[in-house]
Design an enzyme around this catalytic site. Structure first.
Site, mmCIF file in Angstrom:
data_model
loop_
_atom_site.group_PDB
_atom_site.id
_atom_site.type_symbol
_atom_site.label_atom_id
_atom_site.label_comp_id
_atom_site.label_asym_id
_atom_site.label_seq_id
_atom_site.Cartn_x
_atom_site.Cartn_y
_atom_site.Cartn_z
ATOM 1 N N SER A 49 -82.209 27.476 26.117
ATOM 2 C CA SER A 49 -81.588 27.428 27.553
ATOM 3 C C SER A 49 -82.899 26.866 27.908
ATOM 4 C CB SER A 49 -81.475 28.634 28.251
ATOM 5 O OG SER A 49 -81.812 29.481 27.701
ATOM 6 N N THR A 149 -82.999 30.268 32.879
ATOM 7 C CA THR A 149 -83.928 29.424 33.514
ATOM 8 C C THR A 149 -85.138 30.554 32.819
ATOM 9 O OG1 THR A 149 -83.203 29.371 35.297
ATOM 10 C CG2 THR A 149 -85.399 28.941 35.382
ATOM 11 N N THR A 167 -85.591 24.776 33.075
ATOM 12 C CA THR A 167 -84.614 25.114 32.329
ATOM 13 C C THR A 167 -82.896 23.822 31.566
ATOM 14 O OG1 THR A 167 -82.211 26.522 32.697
ATOM 15 C CG2 THR A 167 -83.032 24.988 34.555
ATOM 16 N N ARG A 177 -75.012 17.096 36.669
ATOM 17 C CA ARG A 177 -75.306 18.304 37.749
ATOM 18 C C ARG A 177 -77.008 19.815 37.962
ATOM 19 N NH1 ARG A 177 -77.518 24.296 36.374
ATOM 20 N NH2 ARG A 177 -76.059 25.677 38.554
ATOM 21 N N THR A 200 -83.052 33.155 38.474
ATOM 22 C CA THR A 200 -82.167 32.626 37.161
ATOM 23 C C THR A 200 -80.895 33.648 37.051
ATOM 24 O OG1 THR A 200 -82.338 32.496 35.218
ATOM 25 C CG2 THR A 200 -83.179 34.735 35.771
ATOM 26 N N GLY A 201 -79.863 32.606 36.677
ATOM 27 C CA GLY A 201 -78.922 32.998 36.161
ATOM 28 C C GLY A 201 -77.626 31.934 37.077
HETATM 29 N N1 GLY Z 1 -80.293 28.858 36.755
HETATM 30 C C1 GLY Z 1 -80.471 27.761 35.768
HETATM 31 C C2 GLY Z 1 -78.800 26.941 36.312
HETATM 32 O O1 GLY Z 1 -77.677 27.359 36.853
HETATM 33 O O2 GLY Z 1 -79.078 26.145 36.668
#
Ligand code: GLY
Length: 286
Positions: A49, A149, A167, A177, A200-201
């Protein structure tokens, strides 16, 4: 001498803070500790990721988000939807140190990286391509790691405080995005007077609450690092009880070098280095 410490998200944060620790223990700077620590995760092919071998977007292209912030000067460098470079945190640092602007996106970020001498690299691993093909065949079959991330916070022996994150963003996202990670205040924030935080998430939720900035502001108002992380997540859930199972996780370092973390998962692991060996710790759902 200031307390020297580094904390990073997820269990893969342990190897990252081990690198940060090597740098901090020998008098190195927090900015190097953050960049080089994150580089470890970016170049680790087993981390799916972040950096090389991350998760591509819906057209099969890898678009990276990354940012870095100096808590004393408030200097920031950020890149979003960057393609072609496996160490986006290093490009973000170059933006902070060598660009008149704070944030570059897409083709402009790529052009800047080329101008700064970064070599174009392959960013898709065979595994990334395989995961993309599987997703194309069945778009309901979501991978285990959708958006994990690396966020890394470090304080050095001079008391400097730096936050960074990197990330590939949400797996199979719409091209263009942008998540929370490159947004100062959402994915990361650092202020020497109050502390630093990283999130993160699910970035599409994290950015609505500027969660890293809010964590730092809670510390400024007297919360410990742990309380600040918990209170941000509590506010999120209080306003959106329907999102009780959302993927939202925070780490923080207070201005006096104490750490904290909080999560809405059953448990959330993070890597920690505070002068001895790097180790993994975890917190349970608040
Ligand atoms: N936290 C990383 C993302 O949603 O891009």
């Amino acid at each position: 001498m200031a307390k020297i410490i580094a904390i990073a998200t997820w269990d893969f944060g342990k190897a990252a803070v081990a690198k940060s620790g090597e740098i901090l223990a020998t008098g190195g700077t927090a900015i190097d500790a953050v960049e080089k620590g994150i580089n470890v995760a970016e170049l680790d092919t087993n981390i799916v990721s972040v950096g090389y071998g991350g998760m591509p977007n819906a057209t099969g292209e890898m678009e990276f988000d990354a940012a870095i912030m100096n808590g004393r000067t408030h200097a920031v460098g950020s890149v979003a939807t960057l393609t072609g470079y496996s160490r986006p945190i290093s490009v973000a640092r170059a933006v902070m140190e060598k660009c008149q602007h704070s944030m570059l996106v897409g083709d402009g970020a790529r052009k800047f990286a080329t101008e700064q001498g970064f070599a174009i690299e392959e960013t898709l691993s065979e595994e990334s391509k395989k995961k993309y093909s599987l997703w194309l065949a069945d778009k309901n079959a979501k991978p285990e790691f959708m958006h994990d991330t690396i966020g890394l916070l470090a304080m050095d022996c001079r008391g400097e405080l730096v936050a960074g994150c990197s990330t590939s963003g949400m797996a199979f996202k719409h091209p263009g995005r942008v998540g929370d990670s490159p947004l100062i205040g959402s994915g990361l924030y650092a202020d020497i007077e109050a502390g630093a935080a990283a999130a993160t998430g699910n970035g599409d939720e994290i950015l609505k609450f500027c969660m890293s900035f809010l964590t730092v502001e809670f510390m400024r108002n007297g919360d410990s690092a742990m309380q600040a992380c918990q209170n941000v997540i509590k506010r999120f859930v209080a306003q959106h009880p329907e999102k009780i199972n959302e993927d939202v996780n925070l780490i923080a370092l207070s201005a006096d070098g104490h750490y904290g973390a909080a999560t809405l998962r059953d448990s959330f692991a993070f890597g920690l280095w505070d002068g001895a060996q790097a180790r993994c710790q975890s917190v349970k759902r608040i």
